[in-house]
Design a protein around this motif. Structure first.
Motif, PDB file in Angstrom:
ATOM      1  N   GLU A   1       0.812  -1.212   0.000  1.00 36.10           N
ATOM      2  CA  GLU A   1       0.000   0.000   0.000  1.00 36.10           C
ATOM      3  C   GLU A   1       0.854   1.274   0.000  1.00 36.10           C
ATOM      4  N   ARG A   2       2.118   1.170   0.352  1.00 43.80           N
ATOM      5  CA  ARG A   2       3.021   2.332   0.386  1.00 43.80           C
ATOM      6  C   ARG A   2       3.683   2.603  -0.965  1.00 43.80           C
ATOM      7  N   LEU A   3       3.474   1.725  -1.940  1.00 44.28           N
ATOM      8  CA  LEU A   3       4.218   1.779  -3.187  1.00 44.28           C
ATOM      9  C   LEU A   3       3.422   2.474  -4.296  1.00 44.28           C
ATOM     10  N   TRP A   4       4.136   3.320  -5.047  1.00 43.32           N
ATOM     11  CA  TRP A   4       3.549   4.072  -6.149  1.00 43.32           C
ATOM     12  C   TRP A   4       3.925   3.420  -7.470  1.00 43.32           C
ATOM     13  N   ALA A   5       3.026   3.517  -8.431  1.00 44.51           N
ATOM     14  CA  ALA A   5       3.184   2.862  -9.728  1.00 44.51           C
ATOM     15  C   ALA A   5       3.947   3.740 -10.715  1.00 44.51           C
ATOM     16  N   SER A   6       4.675   3.080 -11.598  1.00 49.93           N
ATOM     17  CA  SER A   6       5.310   3.778 -12.724  1.00 49.93           C
ATOM     18  C   SER A   6       4.715   3.288 -14.044  1.00 49.93           C
ATOM     19  N   GLN A   7       3.575   2.616 -13.964  1.00 50.12           N
ATOM     20  CA  GLN A   7       2.804   2.209 -15.140  1.00 50.12           C
ATOM     21  C   GLN A   7       1.334   2.391 -14.797  1.00 50.12           C
ATOM     22  N   THR A   8       0.465   2.325 -15.809  1.00 47.42           N
ATOM     23  CA  THR A   8      -0.937   2.696 -15.601  1.00 47.42           C
ATOM     24  C   THR A   8      -1.908   1.539 -15.427  1.00 47.42           C
ATOM     25  N   SER A   9      -1.469   0.298 -15.671  1.00 43.90           N
ATOM     26  CA  SER A   9      -2.382  -0.831 -15.515  1.00 43.90           C
ATOM     27  C   SER A   9      -1.596  -2.124 -15.319  1.00 43.90           C
ATOM     28  N   LEU A  10      -2.325  -3.164 -14.982  1.00 41.43           N
ATOM     29  CA  LEU A  10      -1.764  -4.508 -14.813  1.00 41.43           C
ATOM     30  C   LEU A  10      -2.433  -5.439 -15.816  1.00 41.43           C
ATOM     31  N   GLU A  11      -1.725  -6.514 -16.172  1.00 45.67           N
ATOM     32  CA  GLU A  11      -2.261  -7.474 -17.133  1.00 45.67           C
ATOM     33  C   GLU A  11      -2.767  -8.715 -16.396  1.00 45.67           C
ATOM     34  N   LYS A  12      -3.981  -9.132 -16.749  1.00 50.64           N
ATOM     35  CA  LYS A  12      -4.614 -10.273 -16.083  1.00 50.64           C
ATOM     36  C   LYS A  12      -3.760 -11.539 -16.199  1.00 50.64           C
ATOM     37  N   ASP A  13      -3.171 -11.801 -17.379  1.00 57.16           N
ATOM     38  CA  ASP A  13      -2.388 -13.028 -17.536  1.00 57.16           C
ATOM     39  C   ASP A  13      -1.127 -13.009 -16.666  1.00 57.16           C
TER      40      ASP A  13
ATOM     41  N   GLU B   1      14.857  10.962 -10.717  1.00 54.83           N
ATOM     42  CA  GLU B   1      13.475  11.416 -10.585  1.00 54.83           C
ATOM     43  C   GLU B   1      12.888  11.786 -11.952  1.00 54.83           C
ATOM     44  N   ILE B   2      13.692  12.444 -12.782  1.00 52.79           N
ATOM     45  CA  ILE B   2      13.237  12.793 -14.132  1.00 52.79           C
ATOM     46  C   ILE B   2      12.959  11.525 -14.943  1.00 52.79           C
ATOM     47  N   LYS B   3      13.841  10.538 -14.832  1.00 52.45           N
ATOM     48  CA  LYS B   3      13.672   9.287 -15.595  1.00 52.45           C
ATOM     49  C   LYS B   3      12.415   8.525 -15.157  1.00 52.45           C
ATOM     50  N   MET B   4      12.006   8.703 -13.908  1.00 49.09           N
ATOM     51  CA  MET B   4      10.808   8.025 -13.395  1.00 49.09           C
ATOM     52  C   MET B   4       9.622   8.994 -13.329  1.00 49.09           C
ATOM     53  N   SER B   5       9.642  10.030 -14.139  1.00 48.87           N
ATOM     54  CA  SER B   5       8.625  11.084 -14.066  1.00 48.87           C
ATOM     55  C   SER B   5       7.208  10.584 -14.322  1.00 48.87           C
ATOM     56  N   GLU B   6       7.060   9.486 -15.053  1.00 50.19           N
ATOM     57  CA  GLU B   6       5.717   8.935 -15.315  1.00 50.19           C
ATOM     58  C   GLU B   6       4.993   8.654 -13.997  1.00 50.19           C
ATOM     59  N   ALA B   7       5.724   8.164 -13.010  1.00 50.42           N
ATOM     60  CA  ALA B   7       5.117   7.861 -11.712  1.00 50.42           C
ATOM     61  C   ALA B   7       4.564   9.125 -11.061  1.00 50.42           C
ATOM     62  N   PHE B   8       5.279  10.216 -11.188  1.00 47.45           N
ATOM     63  CA  PHE B   8       4.834  11.461 -10.577  1.00 47.45           C
ATOM     64  C   PHE B   8       3.713  12.110 -11.385  1.00 47.45           C
ATOM     65  N   ARG B   9       3.626  11.750 -12.657  1.00 47.49           N
ATOM     66  CA  ARG B   9       2.536  12.260 -13.499  1.00 47.49           C
ATOM     67  C   ARG B   9       1.239  11.517 -13.203  1.00 47.49           C
ATOM     68  N   ILE B  10       1.308  10.189 -13.092  1.00 48.92           N
ATOM     69  CA  ILE B  10       0.075   9.404 -12.907  1.00 48.92           C
ATOM     70  C   ILE B  10      -0.405   9.393 -11.460  1.00 48.92           C
ATOM     71  N   LYS B  11       0.504   9.565 -10.494  1.00 47.66           N
ATOM     72  CA  LYS B  11       0.141   9.656  -9.064  1.00 47.66           C
ATOM     73  C   LYS B  11      -0.845   8.569  -8.651  1.00 47.66           C
ATOM     74  N   THR B  12      -0.470   7.313  -8.861  1.00 55.89           N
ATOM     75  CA  THR B  12      -1.345   6.190  -8.538  1.00 55.89           C
ATOM     76  C   THR B  12      -0.576   5.154  -7.734  1.00 55.89           C
ATOM     77  N   ARG B  13      -1.186   4.687  -6.687  1.00 58.95           N
ATOM     78  CA  ARG B  13      -0.575   3.596  -5.919  1.00 58.95           C
ATOM     79  C   ARG B  13      -0.713   2.302  -6.716  1.00 58.95           C
ATOM     80  N   VAL B  14       0.262   1.424  -6.551  1.00 59.07           N
ATOM     81  CA  VAL B  14       0.231   0.144  -7.270  1.00 59.07           C
ATOM     82  C   VAL B  14      -1.054  -0.615  -6.973  1.00 59.07           C
ATOM     83  N   VAL B  15      -1.503  -0.584  -5.726  1.00 59.76           N
ATOM     84  CA  VAL B  15      -2.690  -1.353  -5.327  1.00 59.76           C
ATOM     85  C   VAL B  15      -3.970  -0.805  -5.948  1.00 59.76           C
ATOM     86  N   SER B  16      -3.908   0.384  -6.577  1.00 63.10           N
ATOM     87  CA  SER B  16      -5.086   0.972  -7.221  1.00 63.10           C
ATOM     88  C   SER B  16      -5.097   0.782  -8.733  1.00 63.10           C
ATOM     89  N   LEU B  17      -4.068   0.127  -9.270  1.00 67.99           N
ATOM     90  CA  LEU B  17      -4.007  -0.061 -10.720  1.00 67.99           C
ATOM     91  C   LEU B  17      -5.100  -1.013 -11.194  1.00 67.99           C
TER      92      LEU B  17
END
Length: 170
Positions: A70-82, A151-167
């Protein structure tokens, strides 16, 4: 093991009736996680730095730690079911054999109080651990000598502002 298998193929191997096939499936799974027998936190650091074109000499790799997903932030926008199904099968295998899922890679952006821990690799394992109410094993990387660049290289995470558990799982 030169060729990479799809998550569905790995799941099939992990769910096979015989031990040898399940063990082979787990080897393929480990190949996808970049954590092979004998791997170290520095191996994951070198991989992450290579992918982001960062100098690994300016990054500290901490020993694997147990973090709350729950403390972890995502650097992608979704997860794959498979991939979620593959992680579930891998977890069954390590439970049978007395192991643990391999560690994920997390960046510690210690100057950012809210989005401090950002997942670089292992979003599906983080989500699975959350669903199972387990801590996630993580190699935490600290960009001590190149903080702003990392931080710049991982900027997608700061743009999407989503926790991994919410993907969303698609």
């Amino acid at each position: 093991m030169n060729q990479q298998k799809s998550p569905a193929e790995i799941t099939e191997l992990l769910n096979a009736p015989d031990k040898e096939t399940r063990a082979l499936g787990y080897e393929y799974f480990l190949g996808r996680t970049h954590w092979l027998e004998g791997s170290t936190p520095d191996d994951l650091k070198r991989l992450a730095c290579m992918l982001l074109f960062l100098d690994p000499e300016k990054v500290l790799a901490n020993p694997p730690a147990h973090l709350s997903p729950e403390r972890l932030w995502a650097s992608q926008t979704s997860l794959e079911k498979d991939k979620m199904t593959m992680v579930e099968a891998a977890h069954r295998y390590v439970t049978e054999t007395g192991g643990r899922l391999p560690p994920v890679i997390v960046w510690d952006f210690f100057k950012n109080r809210l989005e401090r821990f950002v997942v670089h690799d292992g979003h599906h394992r983080c989500q699975f651990c959350h669903l199972m109410q387990l801590p996630v094993t993580a190699v935490v990387l600290e960009p001590l000598g190149n903080y702003e660049e990392a931080e710049i290289k991982m900027s997608e995470a700061f743009r999407i502002k989503t926790r991994v558990v919410s993907l969303p799982v698609i």
